[in-house]
Write an enzyme that holds these catalytic residues in place. Structure first.
Site, PDB file in Angstrom:
ATOM      1  CG  ASP A  16      14.720  -5.413   2.392  1.00 66.41           C
ATOM      2  OD1 ASP A  16      15.950  -5.273   2.255  1.00 66.41           O
ATOM      3  OD2 ASP A  16      14.086  -6.347   1.858  1.00 66.41           O
TER       4      ASP A  16
ATOM      5  CD  GLU B   3      18.508 -10.044   0.267  1.00 66.59           C
ATOM      6  OE1 GLU B   3      18.983 -11.108  -0.172  1.00 66.59           O
ATOM      7  OE2 GLU B   3      17.806 -10.004   1.313  1.00 66.59           O
TER       8      GLU B   3
END
Length: 440
Positions: free
Chosen positions: A85, A147
């Site tokens: 991400d 994250e």
């Protein structure tokens, strides 16, 4: 090893280009489809690198990609970590090239996630491909998908399933070198916590000419409370919160000022070495403020205001205790008997590496061979809460933090980039470390 990784670099850049093209922003409110597409692309890349791949379902989160190459009986196991991400692109007009299109400019590759942390995924795959057919260790690869949001459910999954993640060495590929070409091991991470403080003094806004003077406005009360978080030297003034010494590389102040974009003449704050202030002492910042905007403001006393306060915590300090101290400080600091409510936010534990283990010695040697110079130890003021989850779930594992980033990457900012030479050297170092661990 250098030759083999070099041969693989054109394909690695294509892989990075494919990943960067996917706007895998996992924050609430963004399209979830690209996030899942990034997970699928990561899985394909790991499969090509020789892994058996499956998806781990994490509650209320994108799936984590889990790859595995079983080792022979008695061989050490290494867990490689990265995340797929990315941060939102921010101001599109500030980008010199499309944020989700990998673009070469001046020898660097630009795009959101090009460094943080899709280059980390490619680094792991490169190292595994370079050792194809002669790995000699068991390998697990964990690539998560949230994250950047700061709310990773993977932490609890790691703690609840230590046997799945069991490893002798954990390599976190979400870091990098303090300068291009200067091999670096990150040996400490500050923890993080935050809270929202709300202040109310009136039932509603009232005319400042009629009531101003004896009646306090909430914004002034909030400002006075926030001001007490730092003392006159700029050190954190929260009672009970202290830092620790920093004994690694001391950063260059002029270079840090340049990287931070500090304006000419603006003083740095706090006491102690610059390394301590950046990495092992607490720091507190107001990162959000709800109050009337200047545009359209009127002559009225502000009846309520609130702020979000972020606290970076020394590596060995319990972030929940630090949060308690922060909240108590703010509750006591709001003046004039104003009504105050402090709402706790998330917490993330810091990390301090034990550099005395054999994997650290082998990691330093791998970096020396890959870069042609000795590695330095560096701290990070940022936080990777999952690292503390690894430390808790795998207490006997050595945790190595490195990666393909450098001081010019501009992660989280417009025009994020990675130097392909750093990606190549980082992959060489990781392959050398894996090979070294196989011969223990």
């Amino acid at each position: 090893m250098c030759e083999r990784v070099h041969e693989l670099m054109p394909q690695a850049i294509e892989d990075l280009s494919e990943l960067v093209a996917i706007p895998s922003i996992a924050f609430p409110g963004y399209d979830r489809v690209p996030v899942l597409q990034a997970a699928e692309a990561t899985a394909r890349l790991l499969e090509r690198a020789g892994c058996e791949v499956r998806f781990l379902e994490i509650p209320d989160a994108p799936p984590a990609v889990f790859g595995e190459i079983p080792g022979e009986a008695g061989a050490p196991t290494v867990l490689l970590y990265a995340h797929y991400d990315v941060q939102p692109e921010g101001d599109a007009d500030a980008w010199l090239s499309p944020p989700f299109e990998l673009t070469e400019r001046g020898g660097r590759l630009y795009g959101r996630g090009a460094a943080d942390n899709k280059a980390g995924i490619v680094m792991h795959a490169l190292a595994l491909q370079a050792l194809s057919g002669g790995l000699g260790v068991g390998v697990k690869v964990l690539v998560e998908g949230e994250e950047e949001t700061g709310r990773s459910g993977l932490e609890e999954h790691v703690k609840a399933n230590p046997e799945l993640y069991a490893a002798d060495v954990v390599i976190v590929g979400d870091m990098g070198n303090w300068r291009t070409g200067e091999p670096t091991l990150t040996t400490s991470l500050r923890g993080v916590t935050d809270c929202v403080v709300e202040v109310r003094t009136l039932k509603a806004p009232v005319h400042s000419g009629t009531y101003g003077g004896p009646f306090p406005d909430a914004l002034m009360a909030l400002i006075r409370a926030l001001d007490t978080l730092l003392d006159e030297r700029g050190d954190v003034a929260i009672e009970g919160l202290r830092g620790t010494p920093w004994r690694g590389l001391e950063p260059d102040e002029a270079a840090m000022r340049h990287e931070a974009g500090a304006l000419d003449g603006v003083s740095l704050i706090g006491t102690g070495t610059l390394g301590e202030r950046l990495w092992t002492k607490p720091s507190v910042n107001v990162i959000g403020l709800d109050a009337p905007a200047v545009a359209g403001s009127r002559n009225a006393l502000v009846h309520e205001a609130r702020a979000r306060v972020s606290l970076r915590v020394p590596p060995t300090v319990d972030p929940e205790e630090a949060q308690r101290l922060l909240m108590r400080h703010l509750e006591r600091a709001v003046p004039w008997n104003a009504k105050v409510r402090v709402i706790p936010g998330a917490t993330g534990r810091g990390f301090a590496a034990d550099e005395c283990g054999p994997a650290y010695a082998e990691a330093r040697e791998a970096l020396r061979q890959a870069y042609g110079r000795d590695a330095v130890s560096l701290g990070s003021g940022g936080s990777i809460p999952l690292v503390s989850a690894f430390s808790e779930a795998l207490p006997d594992a050595e945790i190595v933090l490195w990666g393909p980033e450098d001081g010019s990457c501009a992660i989280h900012a417009p025009n994020e980039s990675v130097d392909p030479r750093e990606l190549e050297r980082a992959a060489v170092a990781e392959a050398l470390l894996l090979a070294s661990l196989a011969h223990r």
